[in-house]
Every structure is written in C-alpha cells, then in structure tokens.
Write a protein that holds these residues in place. Structure first.
Motif, PDB file in Angstrom:
ATOM      1  N   ILE A  67      25.335 -43.819 -28.186  1.00  0.00           N
ATOM      2  CA  ILE A  67      25.352 -42.390 -28.521  1.00  0.00           C
ATOM      3  C   ILE A  67      26.639 -41.783 -28.001  1.00  0.00           C
ATOM      4  CG2 ILE A  67      24.246 -40.161 -28.051  1.00  0.00           C
ATOM      5  CD1 ILE A  67      21.637 -41.519 -28.059  1.00  0.00           C
ATOM      6  N   ARG A  68      27.252 -40.950 -28.812  1.00  0.00           N
ATOM      7  CA  ARG A  68      28.440 -40.232 -28.367  1.00  0.00           C
ATOM      8  C   ARG A  68      28.124 -38.744 -28.359  1.00  0.00           C
ATOM      9  NH1 ARG A  68      33.660 -40.228 -32.088  1.00  0.00           N
ATOM     10  NH2 ARG A  68      33.123 -38.108 -32.683  1.00  0.00           N
ATOM     11  N   ILE A  69      28.408 -38.096 -27.238  1.00  0.00           N
ATOM     12  CA  ILE A  69      28.275 -36.638 -27.167  1.00  0.00           C
ATOM     13  C   ILE A  69      29.697 -36.088 -27.128  1.00  0.00           C
ATOM     14  CG2 ILE A  69      27.338 -34.713 -25.836  1.00  0.00           C
ATOM     15  CD1 ILE A  69      25.487 -36.764 -24.466  1.00  0.00           C
ATOM     16  N   ASN A  70      29.990 -35.138 -28.015  1.00  0.00           N
ATOM     17  CA  ASN A  70      31.373 -34.663 -28.104  1.00  0.00           C
ATOM     18  C   ASN A  70      31.691 -33.618 -27.047  1.00  0.00           C
ATOM     19  OD1 ASN A  70      32.197 -36.211 -30.360  1.00  0.00           O
ATOM     20  ND2 ASN A  70      30.842 -34.938 -31.588  1.00  0.00           N
ATOM     21  N   VAL A  71      31.359 -33.934 -25.808  1.00  0.00           N
ATOM     22  CA  VAL A  71      31.696 -33.041 -24.703  1.00  0.00           C
ATOM     23  C   VAL A  71      32.359 -33.886 -23.638  1.00  0.00           C
ATOM     24  CG1 VAL A  71      30.816 -31.507 -22.922  1.00  0.00           C
ATOM     25  CG2 VAL A  71      29.738 -31.520 -25.155  1.00  0.00           C
ATOM     26  N   GLY A  72      33.547 -33.468 -23.223  1.00  0.00           N
ATOM     27  CA  GLY A  72      34.241 -34.192 -22.170  1.00  0.00           C
ATOM     28  C   GLY A  72      34.996 -33.212 -21.295  1.00  0.00           C
ATOM     29  N   GLY A  73      35.795 -33.746 -20.399  1.00  0.00           N
ATOM     30  CA  GLY A  73      36.506 -32.911 -19.433  1.00  0.00           C
ATOM     31  C   GLY A  73      37.450 -31.914 -20.084  1.00  0.00           C
ATOM     32  N   LYS A  74      38.013 -32.306 -21.226  1.00  0.00           N
ATOM     33  CA  LYS A  74      38.962 -31.414 -21.903  1.00  0.00           C
ATOM     34  C   LYS A  74      38.254 -30.153 -22.380  1.00  0.00           C
ATOM     35  CE  LYS A  74      42.331 -31.738 -25.669  1.00  0.00           C
ATOM     36  NZ  LYS A  74      42.844 -32.643 -26.708  1.00  0.00           N
ATOM     37  N   LEU A  75      37.081 -30.351 -22.968  1.00  0.00           N
ATOM     38  CA  LEU A  75      36.322 -29.212 -23.473  1.00  0.00           C
ATOM     39  C   LEU A  75      35.901 -28.294 -22.323  1.00  0.00           C
ATOM     40  CD1 LEU A  75      34.036 -29.043 -26.352  1.00  0.00           C
ATOM     41  CD2 LEU A  75      32.958 -28.367 -24.244  1.00  0.00           C
ATOM     42  N   LEU A  76      35.504 -28.894 -21.190  1.00  0.00           N
ATOM     43  CA  LEU A  76      35.084 -28.082 -20.047  1.00  0.00           C
ATOM     44  C   LEU A  76      36.255 -27.253 -19.524  1.00  0.00           C
ATOM     45  CD1 LEU A  76      32.831 -30.552 -17.992  1.00  0.00           C
ATOM     46  CD2 LEU A  76      32.198 -29.059 -19.864  1.00  0.00           C
ATOM     47  N   ALA A  77      37.422 -27.885 -19.399  1.00  0.00           N
ATOM     48  CA  ALA A  77      38.592 -27.158 -18.888  1.00  0.00           C
ATOM     49  C   ALA A  77      38.978 -26.040 -19.848  1.00  0.00           C
ATOM     50  CB  ALA A  77      39.755 -28.113 -18.672  1.00  0.00           C
ATOM     51  N   LYS A  99      39.022 -22.047 -19.162  1.00  0.00           N
ATOM     52  CA  LYS A  99      40.210 -21.222 -19.441  1.00  0.00           C
ATOM     53  C   LYS A  99      39.817 -19.974 -20.229  1.00  0.00           C
ATOM     54  CE  LYS A  99      43.057 -24.062 -21.551  1.00  0.00           C
ATOM     55  NZ  LYS A  99      44.196 -24.820 -22.089  1.00  0.00           N
ATOM     56  N   GLU A 100      38.965 -20.183 -21.234  1.00  0.00           N
ATOM     57  CA  GLU A 100      38.572 -19.039 -22.073  1.00  0.00           C
ATOM     58  C   GLU A 100      37.775 -18.021 -21.276  1.00  0.00           C
ATOM     59  OE1 GLU A 100      36.671 -20.138 -25.757  1.00  0.00           O
ATOM     60  OE2 GLU A 100      38.281 -21.548 -26.223  1.00  0.00           O
ATOM     61  N   ILE A 101      36.830 -18.512 -20.464  1.00  0.00           N
ATOM     62  CA  ILE A 101      35.993 -17.579 -19.693  1.00  0.00           C
ATOM     63  C   ILE A 101      36.859 -16.764 -18.733  1.00  0.00           C
ATOM     64  CG2 ILE A 101      34.175 -17.404 -17.955  1.00  0.00           C
ATOM     65  CD1 ILE A 101      32.857 -19.807 -19.077  1.00  0.00           C
ATOM     66  N   ILE A 102      37.763 -17.444 -18.022  1.00  0.00           N
ATOM     67  CA  ILE A 102      38.590 -16.733 -17.037  1.00  0.00           C
ATOM     68  C   ILE A 102      39.528 -15.765 -17.753  1.00  0.00           C
ATOM     69  CG2 ILE A 102      40.367 -17.001 -15.263  1.00  0.00           C
ATOM     70  CD1 ILE A 102      39.051 -19.678 -14.534  1.00  0.00           C
ATOM     71  N   SER A 103      40.075 -16.193 -18.900  1.00  0.00           N
ATOM     72  CA  SER A 103      40.988 -15.309 -19.636  1.00  0.00           C
ATOM     73  C   SER A 103      40.255 -14.066 -20.114  1.00  0.00           C
ATOM     74  CB  SER A 103      41.582 -16.035 -20.838  1.00  0.00           C
ATOM     75  OG  SER A 103      42.249 -17.189 -20.413  1.00  0.00           O
ATOM     76  N   TYR A 104      38.988 -14.248 -20.462  1.00  0.00           N
ATOM     77  CA  TYR A 104      38.207 -13.133 -20.988  1.00  0.00           C
ATOM     78  C   TYR A 104      37.797 -12.191 -19.866  1.00  0.00           C
ATOM     79  CZ  TYR A 104      34.522 -10.788 -23.622  1.00  0.00           C
ATOM     80  OH  TYR A 104      33.741  -9.860 -24.244  1.00  0.00           O
ATOM     81  N   GLN A 161      42.707 -28.056 -12.258  1.00  0.00           N
ATOM     82  CA  GLN A 161      42.578 -28.165 -10.806  1.00  0.00           C
ATOM     83  C   GLN A 161      41.427 -27.282 -10.314  1.00  0.00           C
ATOM     84  OE1 GLN A 161      44.776 -30.367  -9.163  1.00  0.00           O
ATOM     85  NE2 GLN A 161      43.123 -30.094  -7.702  1.00  0.00           N
ATOM     86  N   VAL A 162      41.357 -26.050 -10.855  1.00  0.00           N
ATOM     87  CA  VAL A 162      40.275 -25.131 -10.481  1.00  0.00           C
ATOM     88  C   VAL A 162      38.928 -25.786 -10.786  1.00  0.00           C
ATOM     89  CG1 VAL A 162      39.178 -22.901 -10.978  1.00  0.00           C
ATOM     90  CG2 VAL A 162      41.670 -23.068 -10.881  1.00  0.00           C
ATOM     91  N   LYS A 163      38.831 -26.352 -12.000  1.00  0.00           N
ATOM     92  CA  LYS A 163      37.579 -26.987 -12.416  1.00  0.00           C
ATOM     93  C   LYS A 163      37.173 -28.071 -11.423  1.00  0.00           C
ATOM     94  CE  LYS A 163      37.586 -30.346 -15.336  1.00  0.00           C
ATOM     95  NZ  LYS A 163      37.851 -31.162 -16.540  1.00  0.00           N
ATOM     96  N   GLU A 164      38.136 -28.915 -11.036  1.00  0.00           N
ATOM     97  CA  GLU A 164      37.801 -30.007 -10.124  1.00  0.00           C
ATOM     98  C   GLU A 164      37.436 -29.498  -8.745  1.00  0.00           C
ATOM     99  OE1 GLU A 164      41.007 -32.862 -10.256  1.00  0.00           O
ATOM    100  OE2 GLU A 164      40.832 -33.046 -12.436  1.00  0.00           O
ATOM    101  N   ASP A 165      38.039 -28.372  -8.320  1.00  0.00           N
ATOM    102  CA  ASP A 165      37.802 -27.881  -6.960  1.00  0.00           C
ATOM    103  C   ASP A 165      36.514 -27.073  -6.822  1.00  0.00           C
ATOM    104  OD1 ASP A 165      40.108 -29.077  -6.185  1.00  0.00           O
ATOM    105  OD2 ASP A 165      41.348 -27.276  -6.210  1.00  0.00           O
ATOM    106  N   VAL A 166      36.151 -26.273  -7.832  1.00  0.00           N
ATOM    107  CA  VAL A 166      35.039 -25.338  -7.600  1.00  0.00           C
ATOM    108  C   VAL A 166      33.769 -25.623  -8.409  1.00  0.00           C
ATOM    109  CG1 VAL A 166      36.702 -23.509  -7.109  1.00  0.00           C
ATOM    110  CG2 VAL A 166      35.614 -23.591  -9.343  1.00  0.00           C
ATOM    111  N   CYS A 167      33.860 -26.365  -9.513  1.00  0.00           N
ATOM    112  CA  CYS A 167      32.670 -26.501 -10.355  1.00  0.00           C
ATOM    113  C   CYS A 167      31.668 -27.483  -9.756  1.00  0.00           C
ATOM    114  CB  CYS A 167      33.057 -26.967 -11.757  1.00  0.00           C
ATOM    115  SG  CYS A 167      33.811 -25.655 -12.719  1.00  0.00           S
ATOM    116  N   TYR A 168      30.399 -27.205  -9.995  1.00  0.00           N
ATOM    117  CA  TYR A 168      29.349 -28.127  -9.551  1.00  0.00           C
ATOM    118  C   TYR A 168      28.213 -28.066 -10.551  1.00  0.00           C
ATOM    119  CZ  TYR A 168      26.671 -24.072  -7.932  1.00  0.00           C
ATOM    120  OH  TYR A 168      25.969 -22.895  -7.880  1.00  0.00           O
ATOM    121  N   VAL A 169      27.331 -29.062 -10.513  1.00  0.00           N
ATOM    122  CA  VAL A 169      26.205 -29.081 -11.438  1.00  0.00           C
ATOM    123  C   VAL A 169      24.998 -28.472 -10.742  1.00  0.00           C
ATOM    124  CG1 VAL A 169      24.627 -30.554 -12.719  1.00  0.00           C
ATOM    125  CG2 VAL A 169      27.058 -31.076 -12.689  1.00  0.00           C
TER     126      VAL A 169
END
Length: 396
Positions: free
Chosen positions: A171-181, A185-190, A204-212
């Motif tokens: 199974i392939r889910i079309n969600v990866g690190g690029k989409l998350l970053a 970007k869009e949320i912060i820009s908005y 870098q922000v994503k890697e430092d602050v995001c969590y599940v």
C-alpha cells in the motif's frame, strides 16, 4: 572488490562502503538567494552563508527519479574525489529504487551505472527489501515482517515473507515529509509570517517542534488554553544566519506568555501546528487526501494476506524512514493498530535505533552474504544481454 551501498532517497542519500560507516547527505542541489549563479551540490549546503530563501533542485518528483541531470551531478560529486573516490573498475554497487518504478527509469539507471560509471556489478533493490533483510538477520526465528517506510514523498507499507515481498498487499499513502513541511509552511504563512520560500528553515522547525499526539482532541483543547496552562504552546527562535545559525526552541522558563519579547529575535509561536501537521500521516483526509492513515493501512494490508500468516505480520511491524522520528509516532501506531486488531493476535511495533539508515545497514549485510554474487548483474552479463538480464534478476 569493494561494495558501495547507496540508499538513494528523494531527500537524503545514505551512502557508504560496506566495510565502513554510512553518511547521510542531501540528495539535491541548492541555489542560494545571494550567490544566484553558483549551484551547491549535496553536503556543500554547509558552505552557504545565508540559507534563507534556499532554492532546492530535486532529482525526484512525486517519489520517482525524473531529473537525471541533477541526479548525475549529485552522484558525480558523491563518487568523485571530494567524497568517496570510487574506483569503478574495482567496485560493485547496491542501489535502491522506489516500488513499482517505471521501466524507463530502470533502463536509464542501468545505462548510467554500467555504461557511464562502469561499475563492475550492480544490485538494484527496493529499500524495504534491505530493511526486511536486516530485520530477519536480527530476528532469525521470524519468517514475516511488515515494513512501514515513511519517507519524503510517500509512505509505503510492504509485507515481506522470507525476504520476498507480497506484491498484492503493498500500500502506498501519498503523504510524506515533503507534504508535511509544505503544509506547515502554509499554516505559518497564513497565521503569522510569510515563509513560503523558507523550505529549509521550516523543515528544521518541523523536525524540532512537531510531535504525534496520542489524543488529538485532548491536545486540541489544551492548545486553546491561555497562559501557563497551555502546555502545547512553544516559541521557536528563527535563525537570522548571522548570530543565530540554527533555529531552536525557547526554554519554557524564558517564554514571555503575553506581550512582546524585548530581545530582537524573530519568534514563531506554535500551538496546535505541532501535532496537527504529523496528524496528516494518521488522517490524510484532514487535508482532503482521500486515503487511509498509516495504522488503518497496516491492518488493511495484513488482511489482504492469507489468514494463517496474519498473526506473524502483526507481531513484526517495523517502522523506517524519517517521519518515524516524530516523538510519539511508534506509540500512536501501536495503540491504533491494537484497537483495529482482533484481541487474540499479538501486536508489536519496532522502531529501530536509526530508522533513516536502517535499510542502508541491510544493504551492508547483503553485500557480506555468500550468495551476493548470484544476486547482482555483472558488467559482462549486461553487455551481453542488455536490460533483459536486469529485469530477470532484480525482484522489483
């Protein structure tokens, strides 16, 4: 005969000789805003004085290798005198490629590896097969495992039984690190700062602050609270690339909860973005991608397999790839798969020590195997039979 193992990812290339250590190197080229004309390749990234507004040139698009000019330049640099000084006449290569890769891409890859670089022998393989090999080597009593590889472009879920992949349950889910970053970007820009050009910084922000989040709705409520009670809120100091080279999180005790900071730093205040972004891996439908989340897809994949094999897969779920490094990722996958699984099955989710280089280490092990010579296609084979011998030999 030396063997070079190259796990050629869409974001990082994991490369090293099988007798030495691995290095993780960006698999792309960069142009900086200031030095427009100069192109930086792979880990020359560190030489860029001002990496704001960094322009990425990626060899991969949507998970497949499409930009050969860039990939060639990255490889030239990696194999060249500055990095690995590969002596092609005396070197075999193990190289990874995505699942269900297009035959045109495979043929170009054969041509470049055999005809341009002239490697002595090539083994083209899926990264998941290397991870599975490594897992079976560490756990010799197990016959089955299911590899969850959550990378830059996609998340793949692939069951392996005795080192053979079960094609019908991939199974392939079309969600990866690029989409998350990009989403971050869009949320912060908005919400606060225009950062659409700052891919490097926001990654870098994503890697430092995001969590599940283990309980999305509870964390959502916490994120709405004011002041001290809001334990989700974090202030992230953005780099200015003169005094602050790399962004970092403000320690809790230094946070100014109301009003402005007196210091001149640029601050991003992050609340629910911290867990709402990785949540996309578990519920892609949150942003309108009509697909299953990771736990659901694992269960669905296993249910496509013969019933007598299912319990073996549930107790060997292996997480690899960069996204699995989000804090809380493993626990969340475990608890959701556990909820969706009959109680008489054991569920076990393994997060290796270094999920990014796990498949590279699998490649290292394969190169030390006795039957390694039977798996590769040598240059003589290729010159005699062309692409057809590669199609026969590589289980892609």
């Amino acid at each position: 005969m030396a063997t070079l193992v190259l796990d050629n990812g869409a974001y990082n290339a994991k490369i090293g000789y099988s007798h030495a250590n691995v290095s993780v190197i960006p698999n792309c080229q960069f142009r900086s805003k200031t030095a427009r004309l100069k192109t930086f390749t792979a880990n020359q990234l560190d030489e860029i004085k001002d990496p704001s507004g960094l322009f990425y040139i990626l060899p991969f698009q949507k998970g497949y290798l499409v930009n050969w000019d860039v990939q060639r330049q990255v490889w030239d640099y990696l194999f060249g005198k500055e990095m690995y000084q590969v002596d092609f006449v005396d070197t075999n290569i193990i190289i990874t490629e995505p699942y269900f890769n297009f035959s045109s891409i495979q043929e170009s890859m054969n041509e470049i590896l055999f005809e341009e670089y002239q490697f002595q022998a090539v083994l083209r393989v899926n990264a998941g097969a290397l991870s599975a090999h490594r897992y079976f080597r560490d756990n010799p009593s197990e016959l089955c495992c299911i590899i969850v590889d959550s990378g830059y472009s996609f998340t793949h879920i692939v069951p392996y039984c005795r080192s053979k992949k079960k094609k019908e349950a991939i199974i392939r889910i079309n969600v990866g690190g690029k989409l998350l970053a990009n989403h971050l970007k869009e949320i912060i820009s908005y919400r606060q700062l225009h950062v659409m050009d700052e891919t490097h910084v926001i990654n870098q922000v994503k890697e430092d602050v995001c969590y599940v989040s283990q309980d999305f709705f509870k964390d959502m409520e916490t994120a709405k609270l004011k002041g001290e009670e809001n334990t989700v809120m974090l202030d992230y100091v953005l780099p200015d690339f003169s005094t602050i080279k790399k962004g970092f999180c403000k320690p809790r005790e230094e946070m100014v909860l109301s009003g402005k900071y007196k210091t001149g730093e640029q601050i991003l205040r992050l609340t629910n973005e911290r867990f709402a972004v990785p949540e996309i891996l578990f519920h892609p439908s949150d942003i309108g991608i009509q697909e299953m989340g990771i736990p659901e897809a694992i269960v669905y994949s296993i249910q496509n397999l013969p019933e007598e094999m299912q319990p073996h897969f549930f107790k060997n779920i292996v997480l690899t790839g960069g996204n699995t490094l989000f804090p809380g990722f493993r626990d969340r996958v475990y608890s959701e798969v556990r909820c969706l699984t009959p109680t008489d099955y054991d569920v076990s989710v393994v997060l290796p020590e270094n999920p990014i280089t796990y498949s590279w280490e699998g490649g290292k092990l394969i190169s030390e195997n006795d039957d390694f010579e039977d798996m590769v296609v040598t240059r003589e084979d290729y010159e005699e039979n062309g692409h057809s011998i590669c199609e026969e030999k590589f289980d892609i």
